[in-house]
Design an enzyme around this catalytic site. Structure first.
Site, short mmCIF file in Angstrom:
data_model
loop_
_atom_site.label_atom_id
_atom_site.label_comp_id
_atom_site.label_asym_id
_atom_site.label_seq_id
_atom_site.Cartn_x
_atom_site.Cartn_y
_atom_site.Cartn_z
N ALA A 22 0.07 -4.55 -88.35
CA ALA A 22 -0.47 -3.77 -87.22
C ALA A 22 0.60 -2.92 -86.56
O ALA A 22 0.47 -2.53 -85.41
CB ALA A 22 -1.09 -4.71 -86.21
N ALA A 23 1.68 -2.65 -87.31
CA ALA A 23 2.82 -1.96 -86.69
C ALA A 23 3.02 -0.55 -87.21
O ALA A 23 4.08 0.03 -87.07
CB ALA A 23 4.09 -2.80 -86.91
N GLY A 24 1.98 0.00 -87.83
CA GLY A 24 2.10 1.36 -88.36
C GLY A 24 2.19 2.38 -87.24
O GLY A 24 1.83 2.10 -86.10
N ARG A 28 -1.70 9.94 -87.23
CA ARG A 28 -2.87 10.82 -87.30
C ARG A 28 -3.94 10.53 -86.24
O ARG A 28 -4.94 11.22 -86.16
CB ARG A 28 -3.46 10.78 -88.72
CG ARG A 28 -2.62 11.68 -89.65
CD ARG A 28 -3.31 11.92 -90.95
NE ARG A 28 -3.17 10.77 -91.83
CZ ARG A 28 -4.01 10.50 -92.81
NH1 ARG A 28 -5.06 11.26 -93.02
NH2 ARG A 28 -3.81 9.44 -93.58
N GLN A 84 8.22 -6.13 -86.23
CA GLN A 84 8.83 -5.29 -87.27
C GLN A 84 9.92 -4.48 -86.59
O GLN A 84 9.66 -3.47 -85.95
CB GLN A 84 7.78 -4.38 -87.90
CG GLN A 84 8.33 -3.57 -89.07
CD GLN A 84 7.28 -2.68 -89.70
OE1 GLN A 84 6.08 -2.88 -89.52
NE2 GLN A 84 7.71 -1.67 -90.43
N THR A 90 4.37 -0.57 -95.19
CA THR A 90 3.66 -1.86 -95.26
C THR A 90 4.53 -2.97 -95.85
O THR A 90 4.40 -4.14 -95.47
CB THR A 90 2.36 -1.72 -96.07
OG1 THR A 90 2.65 -1.00 -97.29
CG2 THR A 90 1.31 -0.95 -95.30
N ASN A 240 -7.53 5.83 -90.36
CA ASN A 240 -6.25 6.50 -90.11
C ASN A 240 -6.37 7.60 -89.07
O ASN A 240 -5.38 8.02 -88.50
CB ASN A 240 -5.70 7.08 -91.42
CG ASN A 240 -5.32 5.97 -92.40
OD1 ASN A 240 -4.90 4.89 -92.00
ND2 ASN A 240 -5.49 6.23 -93.68
N ASN A 398 -20.20 0.46 -43.43
CA ASN A 398 -19.41 -0.75 -43.67
C ASN A 398 -17.92 -0.50 -43.51
O ASN A 398 -17.13 -1.42 -43.55
CB ASN A 398 -19.68 -1.31 -45.06
CG ASN A 398 -19.38 -0.31 -46.16
OD1 ASN A 398 -19.60 0.88 -45.98
ND2 ASN A 398 -18.88 -0.79 -47.28
N TYR A 399 -17.53 0.74 -43.29
CA TYR A 399 -16.11 1.08 -43.28
C TYR A 399 -15.81 1.88 -42.02
O TYR A 399 -16.38 2.94 -41.78
CB TYR A 399 -15.81 1.91 -44.54
CG TYR A 399 -14.37 2.25 -44.75
CD1 TYR A 399 -13.39 1.26 -44.74
CD2 TYR A 399 -13.97 3.56 -45.00
CE1 TYR A 399 -12.06 1.58 -44.97
CE2 TYR A 399 -12.64 3.88 -45.22
CZ TYR A 399 -11.69 2.89 -45.20
OH TYR A 399 -10.38 3.20 -45.42
C1 UD1 Z 1 -2.49 1.51 -97.20
C2 UD1 Z 1 -2.15 1.22 -98.66
C3 UD1 Z 1 -3.16 1.91 -99.56
C4 UD1 Z 1 -4.57 1.45 -99.22
C5 UD1 Z 1 -4.85 1.64 -97.73
C6 UD1 Z 1 -6.14 0.98 -97.36
C7 UD1 Z 1 0.28 1.01 -98.77
C8 UD1 Z 1 1.54 1.67 -99.16
N1 UD1 Z 1 -0.82 1.71 -98.94
O1 UD1 Z 1 -2.36 2.90 -97.02
O2 UD1 Z 1 -2.88 1.63 -100.91
O3 UD1 Z 1 -5.51 2.16 -99.99
O4 UD1 Z 1 -3.81 1.06 -96.92
O5 UD1 Z 1 -6.49 1.32 -96.05
O6 UD1 Z 1 0.29 -0.13 -98.36
N2 UD1 Z 1 1.75 -0.91 -91.01
C9 UD1 Z 1 2.74 -1.67 -90.44
N3 UD1 Z 1 4.03 -1.24 -90.48
C10 UD1 Z 1 4.39 -0.07 -91.07
C11 UD1 Z 1 3.38 0.71 -91.67
C12 UD1 Z 1 2.06 0.27 -91.63
O7 UD1 Z 1 2.46 -2.74 -89.89
O8 UD1 Z 1 5.57 0.26 -91.07
C13 UD1 Z 1 0.34 -1.35 -90.91
C14 UD1 Z 1 -0.55 -0.32 -90.19
O9 UD1 Z 1 -0.61 -0.59 -88.79
C15 UD1 Z 1 -1.88 -0.52 -90.87
C16 UD1 Z 1 -1.52 -1.04 -92.26
O10 UD1 Z 1 -0.19 -1.49 -92.19
O11 UD1 Z 1 -2.69 -1.46 -90.18
C17 UD1 Z 1 -1.68 0.05 -93.31
O12 UD1 Z 1 -0.79 1.11 -93.00
P1 UD1 Z 1 -1.22 2.63 -93.15
O13 UD1 Z 1 -0.05 3.47 -92.81
O14 UD1 Z 1 -2.48 2.87 -92.47
O15 UD1 Z 1 -1.41 2.68 -94.75
P2 UD1 Z 1 -2.34 3.64 -95.59
O16 UD1 Z 1 -1.64 4.91 -95.81
O17 UD1 Z 1 -3.69 3.69 -95.02
CA CA Z 2 -4.64 2.82 -93.22
#
Ligand code: UD1
Ligand code: CA
Length: 471
Positions: A22-24, A28, A84, A90, A240, A398-399
């Site tokens: 959940a650290a992405g 976008r 993270q 990921t 996304n 009231n006020y």
């Molecule tokens: C990812 C997958 C892709 C898959 C898709 C499904 C990878 C490289 N790609 O792509 O194959 O089809 O999900 O939805 O894994 N996150 C972190 N830390 C980070 C980056 C991401 O915790 O540094 C978390 C994000 O918060 C998210 C999840 O990992 O919940 C997926 O990351 P995201 O960047 O959305 O990956 P996608 O490009 O969607």
């Molecule tokens: Ca995603």
């Protein structure tokens, strides 16, 4: 584990750990709010995933967050947090949670941006992984538009060879872009295999270390990779951007409404209704068009919620009727009638059989059993006794500019129209107030409180206006 909390509190419900990435950056989303905190049907995305993991029987749930991103603070107590702190992607997310992984039990890696992943699918992942004795099990689907997802490249023999990311399509060969089978981003792994393979993964040109890169590594090592294809579009749907968030909202809302409908609720125009995940609705309730039901709203059996009403954290009793009104943090008891065009604000209780009518605002007040506030009133910080009837345009002051004060109206009181009740003030049981009165002092039981200038008639006035001698 950096920044861990909660781990030791958890009892082992089942022998698998769920890690939720959940650290992405979620760039976008174009938002100051972290992506996983954006809500679907009123519930942050990450909470949907947590609830599904819990329902599937996860022994331990770990959320990967960034330091100070505000995600950890809102999580339930039984969810551990791994921060993270280094690396992008990921793969780096999973490595941040490696502490609690190395314990020899299967680990599920889920994405915090797939809010509609079901507990059934999570259960299936664990079962497949165990039955097959696999190093890794992944979920795929062919049911979605594959744009932007990772695509599954299979070898001649049909086995999973690697996953090609298609967020950026330049450099991806057309035959790979033609692949419809995508990676959902939900996996089961043997933890040791996972961590040792991840250690071999190098960050790509964008600086991200991809979790998906572990598959060719495991394959080269001759480890078993199992894939499971699903047709469950909702589970597969990842978010996304806000366009995808809208679509998830639509899918989730429809599912919620169908669930309520199966349980005995009538929706006259389901596509125009907003229902949040936390709302409870009893049997034989009717919901008209354009209604919004949010937060901890609870509607008891037989109630009717009329068109274009909004209820936020509101409780509605059995057989109550709400017409085109706005109810916020309040309660209306059974057999009440509210609206059209009532505005009930926090702390309001409307007791059994009472009626609140047109263009009436009520705040922090108790309207007694069978009482009526039918037209054009503001009632703030007041207690209105049972059976009382407040005439049109009865207003509580009231006020006083500094403090809020209470107004107490007894039982079976009848206030005349345009009564101003200047708080603090008490009107006794069965008392009356005269129309147009400004009531600044208490009115005893059974008395008439009247305070208005005596009427004076100026005889012959019209004639004097005509002659120009009126003033
Ligand atoms: C990812 C997958 C892709 C898959 C898709 C499904 C990878 C490289 N790609 O792509 O194959 O089809 O999900 O939805 O894994 N996150 C972190 N830390 C980070 C980056 C991401 O915790 O540094 C978390 C994000 O918060 C998210 C999840 O990992 O919940 C997926 O990351 P995201 O960047 O959305 O990956 P996608 O490009 O969607
Ligand atoms: Ca995603």
């Amino acid at each position: 584990m950096a920044g861990a909390r909660g781990c030791t509190l958890t009892t082992m419900a089942e022998n698998f750990t769920v890690v939720i990435m959940a650290a992405g950056k979620g760039t976008r989303m174009h938002s100051a709010v972290p992506k996983v905190l954006h809500a679907v049907c009123g519930k942050p995305m990450i909470e949907w995933v947590i609830d599904a993991a819990r329902e599937a029987g996860a022994g331990r749930i770990v959320a990967v967050t960034r330091p100070d991103d505000g995600v950890a603070e809102g999580l339930p107590e039984d969810v551990a947090v791994a921060e993270q702190r280094e690396g992008e992607g990921t793969g780096s997310a999973v490595l941040a949670a490696r502490g609690p992984l190395e314990e020899g039990e299967p680990v599920l890696i889920l994405s915090g941006d797939h809010p509609l992943l079901t507990s059934e699918l999570i259960g299936q992942l664990v079962r497949t992984q165990r039955e097959e004795g696999a190093a890794a099990t992944l979920l795929t689907t062919e049911e979605l538009d594959p744009t932007g997802y990772g695509r599954i490249v299979r070898a001649q023999d049909g086995s999973v060879e690697r996953i090609v990311e298609t967020k950026a399509t330049q450099g991806v060969p057309p035959e790979e872009l033609a692949i419809r089978e995508i990676n959902i981003g939900a996996y089961a792994f043997d933890p040791e295999e996972l961590v040792s393979a991840l250690e071999e993964v190098e960050p790509g040109s964008n600086g991200e270390r991809y979790l998906t890169e572990v598959f060719p590594i495991l394959r080269k090592r001759g480890r078993k990779i199992v894939s499971h294809k699903t047709t469950d579009v909702r589970s597969a749907f990842g978010i996304n951007s806000r366009v995808e968030l809208m679509e998830a909202e639509r899918l989730a809302r429809r599912a919620l409404i169908e669930e309520h409908a199966r349980a005995g609720v009538t929706f006259e125009s389901p596509d125009t209704v907003v229902v949040e995940a936390s709302v409870e609705i009893g049997e034989d309730v009717t919901i008209a068009q354009g209604v919004s039901l949010k937060g901890a709203t609870r509607i008891a059996r037989g109630a009717e919620i009329g068109a274009h009403s909004t209820l936020v954290d509101a409780r509605v009793g059995e057989d109550a009727t709400v017409i085109h009104s706005h109810l916020l943090e309040c309660e209306i008891e059974r057999d009440t009638l509210v609206g059209p065009f009532s505005y009930l604000r926090p702390g309001t209780v409307v007791r059994e059989g009472a009626k609140v009518g047109t263009f009436v605002e009520i705040k922090n007040s108790d309207v007694g059993r069978g009482a009526k506030v039918p037209h054009l009133s503001y009632i703030g910080d007041a207690d209105v006794g049972e059976g009382s009837n407040l005439g049109a345009s009865t207003i509580t002051a009231n006020y006083d500019g500094k403090r809020k004060q209470r107004t107490v109206v007894g039982k079976r009181v009848k206030s005349g129209i345009h009564t101003s009740l200047i708080a603090p003030v008490n009107v006794g049981d069965e008392a009356y107030t005269g129309a147009g009165s400004v009531i600044t002092g208490d009115v005893p039981d059974g008395a008439l409180g009247i305070s208005r200038p005596k009427q004076k008639n100026v005889e012959g006035y019209a004639e004097r206006v005509e002659e120009g001698t009126d003033g």
